[in-house]
Scaffold this active site. Structure first.
Site, mmCIF file in Angstrom:
data_model
loop_
_atom_site.group_PDB
_atom_site.id
_atom_site.type_symbol
_atom_site.label_atom_id
_atom_site.label_comp_id
_atom_site.label_asym_id
_atom_site.label_seq_id
_atom_site.Cartn_x
_atom_site.Cartn_y
_atom_site.Cartn_z
ATOM 1 N N ASP A 267 -11.183 30.755 61.613
ATOM 2 C CA ASP A 267 -11.789 30.453 62.915
ATOM 3 C C ASP A 267 -12.385 29.046 62.876
ATOM 4 O OD1 ASP A 267 -12.651 30.754 65.501
ATOM 5 O OD2 ASP A 267 -14.416 31.956 64.996
ATOM 6 N N GLU B 70 -18.682 27.744 55.857
ATOM 7 C CA GLU B 70 -19.013 26.890 57.006
ATOM 8 C C GLU B 70 -19.335 25.493 56.492
ATOM 9 O OE1 GLU B 70 -19.481 24.942 60.067
ATOM 10 O OE2 GLU B 70 -19.058 27.071 60.459
ATOM 11 N N ASP C 16 -15.558 23.041 52.891
ATOM 12 C CA ASP C 16 -14.342 23.036 53.706
ATOM 13 C C ASP C 16 -13.544 24.287 53.364
ATOM 14 O OD1 ASP C 16 -12.031 21.538 55.240
ATOM 15 O OD2 ASP C 16 -11.165 22.184 53.322
ATOM 16 N N GLY C 17 -12.952 24.928 54.357
ATOM 17 C CA GLY C 17 -12.271 26.191 54.146
ATOM 18 C C GLY C 17 -11.152 26.116 53.128
ATOM 19 N N ASN D 265 -21.545 17.609 63.733
ATOM 20 C CA ASN D 265 -21.444 18.134 65.090
ATOM 21 C C ASN D 265 -22.644 17.796 65.961
ATOM 22 O OD1 ASN D 265 -18.975 19.951 65.052
ATOM 23 N ND2 ASN D 265 -20.101 20.866 63.363
#
Length: 536
Positions: free
Chosen positions: A374, A331, A356-357, A248
């Protein structure tokens, strides 16, 4: 003789192929990071980047082959590499201004597919020309290295191998080394510098320095001076933090009331810290209904999992109001977790896993009272966390009274929008679903309940809640909550067109936002627009 000496054993030509291949891939990855803060890092943007670069390389291959046949002089090739090096060095100096300029122009002239058109235009203007020039390298070098038909296969194969090895290095270095360490801007400068040194060595050996080399060096130095900053939001003079991670662009800004994390320079709040420990006034408050629906207020101990932890806004808030709850967070971006501890006062007792979720759910067997999903950022929706298979996995990790809450951040109005797809997909897994729109935003919260008694638990919890602010907030959620009536839209691991669906909503949101200013522009022209914006 000097020209022949540097090229005689072909080593330098192979090195040229190696470094050009490395630079092409480095620029491609740099392009994604330059565009992401403005257009997201979705598959759509990646498709545009790859497509335009392939166009540039194809045209470069054609031109390079014809040029080498017509005039087999290596000076021309290394002159093109020199121009490409300077152009790449200029990208961190002017690239973000070009992107904003193109976006400002198109936002008033394009009514649909804004993301595609703006990203494509930016790629064409910024990246196509230097990569077109680098695309001429391989066919030109093939001309210079093939001495006879007896070994032409071996020679061309060796060139291809050097190009591929360089491309591999150019793929890994920016992602895992240069961009996390020094940022996108300096990464562009580093790889431009490699190409510049390559051409300088060539022209020194051939004795043809002329004026072009000193001028190029001067321009490169100026680019290093004015383009080394990693700031994308150059109009924000007082950011608390601005940087990049593997995943990011990251921006932290602070005022007297709030600390805010954003992964986009133009809009969006990914996490927020209220310095007075009050409710946020955002979707996190609405999502507080999930513990009430799960009956946590009537339990002595409860477990919560947050997929897409950010810097812990929701986790911190839940711990504050439910002191008997144990919170875990997942996260994928470790840098965000680091910022959570540094700027956002994330409680030390909250465990955060860098995962990773969906992969995390695969790895654990624990069941939870509440699972918060989320992980959706503007158009960047991980498809693997939006399908029937994923939501089935979430359901399998919920207790009998469990609730999944999903933050859907792009509320569409057209039939078949992204929220309808997500809601229908979830309804294919859960029997009881409620939704509520977040006032003053484009967010919608969805609550999928394991128990038929969830609404009764919710009302009981509201009645017993002693905190006035939370009680009022939950009453507001209750007033706006609706049971969801499912239709037939569905996403699976095999087919989940989240980027295209998200882009449709983005177009809708953009048109809503700019319609006022577009009307002024149509009536009064640019002067009226500047006056309305307070610039004239």
């Amino acid at each position: 003789m000097q020209q022949r000496s540097i090229l005689r054993n072909k080593t330098y030509l192979y090195l040229t192929e190696f470094f050009s291949g490395m630079s092409v891939m480095a620029v491609e990855l740099g392009a994604s990071r330059l565009l992401a803060p403005y257009f997201s890092s979705s598959q759509i943007v990646w498709t545009i980047i790859i497509g335009t670069i392939m166009i540039a390389m194809a045209l470069g291959n054609i031109y390079g082959g014809r040029s080498a046949d017509k005039d087999p002089n290596p000076d021309r090739l290394y002159g093109r590499i020199l121009i490409a090096a300077i152009w790449i060095a200029l990208i961190p100096v002017v690239g973000k201004y070009i992107i904003l300029g193109i976006s400002a122009l198109l936002i008033f002239t394009v009514s649909s597919n804004f993301l595609i058109i703006a990203a494509f235009a930016a790629c064409m203007v910024i990246f196509v020309f230097p990569l077109f020039l680098l695309g001429t390298v391989t066919p030109s070098l093939a001309k210079y290295t093939v001495d006879s038909l007896d070994d032409n296969g071996k020679t061309v194969g060796t060139l291809g191998a050097f190009n591929t090895i360089g491309s591999i290095l150019g793929t890994f270095l920016p992602t895992f080394v240069t961009i996390p360490a020094v940022g996108t801007a300096i990464s562009f400068l580093l790889f431009a510098g490699v190409l510049l040194v390559l051409t300088i060595i060539y022209f020194i050996h051939t004795g043809k320095l002329g004026k072009k080399i000193p001028i190029s060096i001067l321009v490169f130095i100026l680019c290093c001076i004015f383009g080394h900053s990693s700031s994308f939001a150059f109009w924000e003079p007082s950011l608390t933090y601005e940087g990049e991670s593997i995943y990011n662009y990251l921006q932290v800004k602070e005022d007297e009331q709030n600390v805010i994390l954003s992964t986009n320079v133009l809009f969006g709040v990914q996490s927020i810290l209220k310095k007075d420990a009050s409710l946020t006034g955002m979707y996190y408050d609405y999502a507080m209904a999930a513990p009430f629906l799960a009956g946590i207020s009537q339990q002595e101990q409860a477990d919560m999992l947050i997929l897409g932890m950010g810097t812990g806004t929701y986790a911190t808030q839940c711990e504050r109001y439910f002191n008997h709850i144990e919170v875990e967070g997942v996260e994928i971006d470790q840098k965000i977790t680091d910022l959570a501890g540094e700027y956002f006062e994330l409680p030390e007792d909250i465990d955060v896993y860098t995962y990773d979720g969906r992969a995390y759910l695969n790895a654990v067997e624990k069941k939870y009272d509440v699972i918060m999903v989320d992980a959706y950022q503007d158009i960047t929706i991980p498809f693997q966390m939006s399908t029937v298979e994923f939501f089935t996995m979430v359901k399998d990790h919920l207790k009998d009274n469990g609730v999944m809450v999903v933050n859907m951040n792009m509320r569409g109005t057209e039939e078949g929008n992204i929220n309808q797809y997500l809601s229908d997909t979830i309804a294919n897994v859960f029997d009881t679903i409620y939704t509520v729109d977040v006032a003053g935003s484009t967010n919608r919260e969805l609550f999928a309940c394991m128990s038929d008694d969830a609404m009764q638990c919710f009302q009981t919890g509201i009645a017993e809640e002693k905190d006035p602010a939370l009680h009022q907030m939950m009453q507001q959620v209750s007033d706006g909550m609706e049971m969801y009536a499912a239709t037939d839209y569905l996403m699976t691991d095999d087919k989940a067109p989240v980027e295209l669906l998200g882009m449709q909503v983005i177009d809708e949101l953009i048109q809503d936002e700019v319609s006022y200013y577009k009307g002024i522009y149509e009536r009064e022209g640019i002067q009226g627009l500047l006056h309305a914006a307070g610039l004239g």
